[in-house]
Each structure stands twice: as structure tokens, then as C-alpha cells.
Write an enzyme that holds these catalytic residues in place. Structure first.
Site, PDB file in Angstrom:
ATOM      1  NE  ARG A 192       0.067   1.443   3.443  1.00  0.00           N
ATOM      2  CZ  ARG A 192       0.991   2.357   3.613  1.00  0.00           C
ATOM      3  NH1 ARG A 192       2.276   2.015   3.664  1.00  0.00           N
ATOM      4  NH2 ARG A 192       0.697   3.620   3.749  1.00  0.00           N
ATOM      5  N   GLY A 193       0.215   2.405  -0.139  1.00  0.00           N
ATOM      6  CA  GLY A 193       0.981   3.636  -0.326  1.00  0.00           C
ATOM      7  C   GLY A 193       1.064   3.877  -1.831  1.00  0.00           C
ATOM      8  CB  ALA A 194       0.226   6.834  -3.886  1.00  0.00           C
ATOM      9  NE  ARG A 253      -6.407   0.931  -1.487  1.00  0.00           N
ATOM     10  CZ  ARG A 253      -5.715   1.504  -0.495  1.00  0.00           C
ATOM     11  NH1 ARG A 253      -4.403   1.330  -0.405  1.00  0.00           N
ATOM     12  NH2 ARG A 253      -6.321   2.256   0.401  1.00  0.00           N
ATOM     13  CD  GLN A 266      -3.221   2.749   6.922  1.00  0.00           C
ATOM     14  OE1 GLN A 266      -3.778   3.168   7.930  1.00  0.00           O
ATOM     15  NE2 GLN A 266      -3.885   2.485   5.819  1.00  0.00           N
ATOM     16  CG  ASP A 292      -3.328   7.973  -1.559  1.00  0.00           C
ATOM     17  OD1 ASP A 292      -3.152   8.442  -0.426  1.00  0.00           O
ATOM     18  OD2 ASP A 292      -3.048   6.799  -1.867  1.00  0.00           O
ATOM     19  CG  ASN A 334      -2.476  11.532   2.651  1.00  0.00           C
ATOM     20  OD1 ASN A 334      -1.973  10.608   1.981  1.00  0.00           O
ATOM     21  ND2 ASN A 334      -2.098  11.777   3.888  1.00  0.00           N
ATOM     22  CE  LYS A 335      -5.224   5.649   4.580  1.00  0.00           C
ATOM     23  NZ  LYS A 335      -6.220   4.764   3.918  1.00  0.00           N
TER      24      LYS A 335
END
Ligand code: MRU
Length: 360
Positions: free
Chosen positions: A52-54, A95, A206, A247, A257-258
Site C-alpha cells: 500500500r501507499g501510492a 483501488r 498505518q 494519493d 490523502n488518508k
């Protein structure tokens, strides 16, 4: 290996037709490498946040489409491209918010088209070799880009600073350094005394499981807090600057973002704390005019009601709101730190100029 930073987040193991990743759902308790061979395994690993993570998702997609096309039996350019698009669309559906996923797949497609001169030539083995090389370039560039984001972000940090971050935009979200954490790693390398505060980042933790883990493993002074504690920390004066990843940045500078990032940005504005979004240009989407057009991933209610708990912590049948990301309005952002420098408002102008400069 005992330090999490010694592991590669995403690696191609070409001899066994696999992508090797650290299963991030098991961290920090267990460091387990898993190998992804099939399209379904790659799709699931992205959806389940094992990777995960762009930027890391983008690198995985590049390797993924290469591996899925490696044994293609297509005997014409047209047949090859039809198969490519079908597999690429499938990976792209894992995603929706991080633009790096579609960015990497589009880049791979453009490279194949260019190599085959839009169908004027077709040598399958040569195309596949080119796809491998391009996917490896995406990974190598990610490391270089993160380092440069770190150097540009470092100009915004002074010795003794308290820094806050949200979610994980660290090495585990990229191939090295991270984006939001890159200036922190470089400051630490230079011997600057910084204190980093990590939001735990509900519901998938996270910040607690990944950011606190990697920064602490690097020997950085790291403090963990629950998301709802950041306002009191900011008010106390402990925070001099905030760095987060993202993201997708829209053409006007709005940044997804998150979930929870926009709360941090709003409170930071109240206390006059600079709020920086760290973004490789691959995360800037000039085809999305504003944050309103960014598709926000909605995830399962169980992530809020029962995951991480020994038993369910909410009444059966209650409705749950669980978006994975939110959009921070551009006016709350002090600067967007890219590999080319720090962009300042008005962001529509700065982003347009940056893309003209990159194209030239
Ligand atoms: O749902 P996740 O863990 O993939 O969300 C990750 C983030 O929001 C990161 O901040 C973002 O992808 C940037 S990573 C350099």
C-alpha cells in the site's frame, strides 16, 4: 535482517515470475515476505493493503502488468494490446484513489506503443523485454524521486523541530525514504535533532503499525498519538511543521490523502503551523480539475467495528462511515513538496508551470 528498513517493499523476482512484497498487514509483529504470481494475487495484495501507499502500488502495478504479459502468446500487435488492456484494467480496478496505479499502467502502455511504433513493428520477445526494463525504471525512479523530495523538504526543517505526520508515507509506502518521511530521514542523517509525532491513523493504523515502526527502527525520536490527540499537541507548541503524503493531487492543488489528513490541516491552520504535502509528480493528476472529482475509496465496515479488537466494539447492525481518504482543500496547504522543488499557491499556476517544465 532485523531492521525493517533493510527489506525491499516491492521487488521483482523474475526467475520465478513473481513480485515479492513485505506483507504489511502483519507488521510490526511479523515480517513476512510473500510472492505474488497471478493477477488475482496481485489484485488482492493491493486491495487488502498487503502492499500500500501510492508509489508502492504504482511500482507493483508496473511489475504486475509485465509479469501478466510475460508469457503472452499474442501473435500480433493488436492481439497483444487487447490482452494488455484487459489485464491492465483488471489491476487498475483494485483501488481507485491513488493515481500512481493508473499512472504506472498508462506509462507501461505508452512505452509498449512507442516501442512498437503504434503497431508498425511487433517482436513479442523484444516488447516483453522492454516492459521489464520500463517497470524496473519506474522502481529506480521512485527511489531517486523520494530522495529529491527529501532534499527539498529538508529546506523546510530546522534543528530541534517537532514534526507531525499522518498515515504512512514512509519507506513502506515507496521503495526507499518515503515521501513525507524522506525529509525526516535526511535530517536525521545530517545529525539534526528532530522529534517526529505519528498519528495512529484509524481505522487501519498505518501510523502506529508502519510509520512509528520504521522511524523508530531508524533511531529517530518517535512519539505515537491517537488521531484525536493532534489538536492538543499542536496547541501545546510541540509541532513546528507537518509533512504528509498524498494519493492524488488535483490540478488546483487539492490533495487526497488518508482519512483524517484534512482534519490535521484544518487544525494546523488554526495554530499557524505549516502544513506540507509531499508528492512525486506521478501523484499529481492534471486531468482531475479539483478535489471534488477525486474518487474516494469506501471500505468495509468491519475495519471500524471489529478489526484489531478481540471482540466487536460496536452494536450489531449499526451503520458505519468508512472512507479511506479525504481531500485537503488547497488553501490549507502551505506547500507541495515535489522532486522538482516546493510548489506554492496559487497551485493551479504552479502545477501548470511544473508540467510544462517537465515536458520541455
Ligand atoms: O490506504 P493506504 O495505506 O494505501 O494510504 C496511504 C496514504 O494515504 C499515503 O499517505 C499515500 O499513499 C502516500 S504514500 C507515499
Amino acid at each position: 535482517m532485523s531492521n525493517i528498513l533493510d527489506y525491499e517493499t516491492v521487488a521483482l523476482v523474475d526467475e520465478v515470475d513473481a513480485i515479492e512484497i513485505i506483507d504489511q498487514t502483519l507488521l510490526p509483529g511479523k515480517t513476512e515476505m510473500i510472492r505474488l504470481h497471478t493477477g488475482k494475487e496481485i489484485w488482492d495484495a493491493i486491495y487488502l493493503l498487503q502492499v500500500r501507499g501510492a508509489p508502492a502500488i504504482g511500482v507493483t502495478a508496473g511489475f504486475g502488468i509485465y509479469l501478466l504479459m510475460k508469457h503472452s502468446e499474442a501473435d500480433s500487435y493488436e492481439a497483444f494490446m487487447t490482452e494488455f488492456r484487459e489485464k491492465s484494467d483488471y489491476l487498475n480496478s483494485s483501488r481507485p484513489t491513488a493515481v500512481n496505479l493508473s499512472w504506472a499502467l498508462k506509462r507501461m502502455e505508452a512505452h509498449v506503443k512507442e516501442f512498437c511504433e503504434e503497431g508498425k513493428s511487433f517482436d513479442r520477445a523484444a516488447v516483453i523485454a522492454e516492459m521489464k526494463a520500463e517497470s524496473e525504471r519506474i522502481k529506480a525512479e521512485d527511489i531517486d524521486v523520494c530522495r529529491r523530495i527529501g532534499e527539498n523538504g529538508l529546506t523546510l526543517i530546522e534543528d530541534g523541530y517537532g514534526l507531525l505526520t499522518h498515515c504512512n508515507a514512509g519507506q513502506l509506502a515507496t521503495c526507499k525514504y518515503g515521501t513525507a518521511t524522506a525529509p525526516m530521514y535526511l535530517a536525521h542523517e545530517k545529525g539534526m535533532k528532530i522529534k517526529v509525532y505519528c498519528d495512529e491513523t484509524r481505522p487501519l493504523l498505518q501510523g502506529a503499525r508502519l510509520t512509528a515502526y520504521e522511524l523508530h527502527s531508524a533511531g529517530i525520536d518517535t512519539t505515537l498519538l491517537c488521531d484525536n490527540m493532534s489538536a492538543s499537541l499542536m496547541k501545546s507548541g510541540a509541532i513546528n511543521a507537518i509533512f504528509v503524503g498524498c494519493d492524488r493531487v488535483a490540478a488546483n492543488g487539492d490533495a487526497a490523502n488518508k482519512i483524517g489528513t484534512s482534519v490535521v490541516a484544518t487544525v494546523a491552520k488554526r495554530y499557524n503551523i505549516p502544513f506540507y504535502v509531499c508528492a512525486p509528480t506521478s501523484t499529481i493528476d492534471i486531468n482531475t480539475p479539483t478535489g471534488d472529482e477525486i474518487k474516494i475509496e469506501q471500505r468495509k465496515p468491519e475495519e471500524v467495528t471489529e478489526m484489531w479488537y478481540k471482540e466487536r466494539m460496536a452494536p450489531e447492525g449499526v451503520k458505519v462511515y468508512n472512507p479511506a481518504f479525504d481531500v485537503t482543500d488547497n488553501e490549507l496547504i502551505t506547500g507541495i513538496v515535489t522532486e522538482y522543488g516546493v510548489l506554492r499557491a496559487p497551485y493551479d499556476v504552479a502545477i501548470r508551470k511544473l508540467f510544462e517544465q517537465v515536458k520541455a
